[in-house]
Design a protein around this motif. Sequence first.
Motif, PDB file in Angstrom:
ATOM      1  N   ASN A 166       0.810  -1.226   0.000  1.00  0.00           N
ATOM      2  CA  ASN A 166       0.000   0.000   0.000  1.00  0.00           C
ATOM      3  C   ASN A 166       0.841   1.274   0.000  1.00  0.00           C
ATOM      4  OD1 ASN A 166      -2.625  -1.124  -0.009  1.00  0.00           O
ATOM      5  ND2 ASN A 166      -2.426  -1.625   2.159  1.00  0.00           N
ATOM      6  N   SER A 212      -3.647   7.266  -4.630  1.00  0.00           N
ATOM      7  CA  SER A 212      -4.976   7.025  -4.079  1.00  0.00           C
ATOM      8  C   SER A 212      -5.991   6.878  -5.211  1.00  0.00           C
ATOM      9  CB  SER A 212      -5.390   8.182  -3.164  1.00  0.00           C
ATOM     10  OG  SER A 212      -5.551   9.373  -3.921  1.00  0.00           O
ATOM     11  N   SER A 267     -13.430  10.913   2.171  1.00  0.00           N
ATOM     12  CA  SER A 267     -12.021  10.870   2.584  1.00  0.00           C
ATOM     13  C   SER A 267     -11.369   9.523   2.326  1.00  0.00           C
ATOM     14  CB  SER A 267     -11.906  11.218   4.072  1.00  0.00           C
ATOM     15  OG  SER A 267     -12.667  10.317   4.855  1.00  0.00           O
ATOM     16  N   GLU A 268     -12.163   8.453   2.216  1.00  0.00           N
ATOM     17  CA  GLU A 268     -11.595   7.130   1.938  1.00  0.00           C
ATOM     18  C   GLU A 268     -10.885   7.104   0.585  1.00  0.00           C
ATOM     19  OE1 GLU A 268     -11.491   4.183   3.751  1.00  0.00           O
ATOM     20  OE2 GLU A 268     -12.064   5.488   5.406  1.00  0.00           O
ATOM     21  N   ASP A 304      -8.892   9.147  -0.523  1.00  0.00           N
ATOM     22  CA  ASP A 304      -7.568   9.768  -0.437  1.00  0.00           C
ATOM     23  C   ASP A 304      -6.535   8.884   0.239  1.00  0.00           C
ATOM     24  OD1 ASP A 304      -8.119  12.444  -1.596  1.00  0.00           O
ATOM     25  OD2 ASP A 304      -9.538  12.569   0.064  1.00  0.00           O
ATOM     26  N   LYS A 305      -6.919   7.688   0.634  1.00  0.00           N
ATOM     27  CA  LYS A 305      -5.965   6.778   1.255  1.00  0.00           C
ATOM     28  C   LYS A 305      -5.152   6.046   0.184  1.00  0.00           C
ATOM     29  CE  LYS A 305      -8.691   5.993   5.447  1.00  0.00           C
ATOM     30  NZ  LYS A 305      -9.368   4.989   6.305  1.00  0.00           N
ATOM     31  N   PRO A 342     -18.024   2.336  -2.884  1.00  0.00           N
ATOM     32  CA  PRO A 342     -16.897   2.507  -1.972  1.00  0.00           C
ATOM     33  C   PRO A 342     -16.385   3.936  -1.963  1.00  0.00           C
ATOM     34  CG  PRO A 342     -16.169   1.501  -4.012  1.00  0.00           C
ATOM     35  CD  PRO A 342     -17.664   1.600  -4.105  1.00  0.00           C
ATOM     36  N   ALA A 343     -15.811   4.337  -0.871  1.00  0.00           N
ATOM     37  CA  ALA A 343     -15.098   5.609  -0.738  1.00  0.00           C
ATOM     38  C   ALA A 343     -15.990   6.843  -0.802  1.00  0.00           C
ATOM     39  CB  ALA A 343     -13.995   5.720  -1.794  1.00  0.00           C
ATOM     40  N   SER A 354     -17.969   7.635   1.827  1.00  0.00           N
ATOM     41  CA  SER A 354     -18.202   8.022   3.218  1.00  0.00           C
ATOM     42  C   SER A 354     -16.961   7.700   4.052  1.00  0.00           C
ATOM     43  CB  SER A 354     -19.421   7.261   3.769  1.00  0.00           C
ATOM     44  OG  SER A 354     -19.649   7.561   5.124  1.00  0.00           O
ATOM     45  N   ASN A 401     -17.754  11.924   4.178  1.00  0.00           N
ATOM     46  CA  ASN A 401     -17.520  13.021   3.249  1.00  0.00           C
ATOM     47  C   ASN A 401     -17.607  14.334   4.016  1.00  0.00           C
ATOM     48  OD1 ASN A 401     -17.452  14.892   1.170  1.00  0.00           O
ATOM     49  ND2 ASN A 401     -18.724  13.665  -0.195  1.00  0.00           N
ATOM     50  N   GLN A 442      -9.213  15.188   3.698  1.00  0.00           N
ATOM     51  CA  GLN A 442      -9.915  14.958   2.432  1.00  0.00           C
ATOM     52  C   GLN A 442      -9.535  16.063   1.467  1.00  0.00           C
ATOM     53  OE1 GLN A 442     -14.147  14.152   2.733  1.00  0.00           O
ATOM     54  NE2 GLN A 442     -14.560  14.985   0.703  1.00  0.00           N
TER      55      GLN A 442
END
Length: 404
Positions: free
Chosen positions: A178, A183, A208-209, A211-212, A322-323, A325, A327, A376
């Motif tokens: 990872n 992202s 924000s998910e 941006d991981k 996915p991703a 929430s 937000n 985020q």
Amino acid sequence: MKRKLLISVYFILCSLCPHIATAQEQTPREKITDSIRISLLTCASGGEIYSLFGHTAIRYENFTRNIDAVFNYGMFNFNAPNFILRFALGETDYQLGATNYEHFVAEYNYLGRDVWQQTLNLTPDEKEHLFNLLQENYRPENREYRYNFFYDNCATRPRDQIEKAIDGLQYADNMTDNNTGVSFRDLLHKYSEGHPWSRFGMDMCMGSEADKPINRRLMMFVPFYVQEYFNTAQIIDKEGKARPLISSEEKIVETGLTAADHRSSGITPMQSALLLFILVTAATIYGIRRRKTLWGLDLILFFCAGIAGCILAFLALFSQHPAVSPNYLLFVFHPLHLFCLPWMINKVRKRQKSRYMVLNFIVLTLFILLWAIIPQRFDLAVLPLALCLLVRSASNLILTSKKR
């Protein structure tokens, strides 16, 4: 001399007989092997939002049976009941379709999208296994699947079937690390270059998910990464011998168009947001000087912000995408703008201080001040939009304070 010559010919023929017999036994198998070719097709980006990331399909050619078909996991029925609602909820069902290669190529030629073909370097058994997997997937009871943009789409499905058909497939890169610095949002931005409104919409919906950092295997939701990683992958057999997964690559559809030719034009979200901010600020200054509330402007702005907030809240709370929430844009655009609108407008019309406006002023001020440290990434066009709401909240506070 004749007798010696005949004897010599006899022994030569006898010595060749085993090789001739072996060749006769192997010929059918060789013909079968050579008559089948399976390839991965990668299609270039288009101009529509659903085509920005390209497309992947599998081509099956059987030369002896005159079959040239394309297996496509990107089929869906736009006229299906409640399609828009189901798409928003992340409950869209895609399906595997099979089409004639000539029709497939004609479509992409018409759309101005190039297509690359990577021939898979498979053994006869691996070809047979892969074809059986595709046939099994194409059965009416199996062809539909629950589409997931990042994890289960038209690019990951062909990859998964190819991996299942091969023992010993190894990628050149570490696919599960990872620590890539990339992202989902980075890839969304990369392939929406030149399409500012599509990028703005995706940035609004992604939380924000997105941006991981993700690993290379997750990057393969983009067809071009499947193409790239397949080019360097190898197949290691039981004896430890390696062979490349891809034996050759060629461009089978060349339209002469590039990604730049599919870019959209016109006013951008940032330009629109700045223009709106200038107009709102000018109107607010005018209203303060003339001691006018301009409640109609508040009605329009907060109504639109509330509608946007309802969409974001719906995605964050109910969607399986996915991703989406959490937000943090919900601090700017949220359903309360809509639900509290009648009471807020009533206060503004009567030139009374609105507690809602006070609270909104505080929240938006904190959001703007903490912009850089919120986990985020936001589209810059959000800033002037947030300032529009902030300016209108400040207007109510200024007018009511002057009244006292």
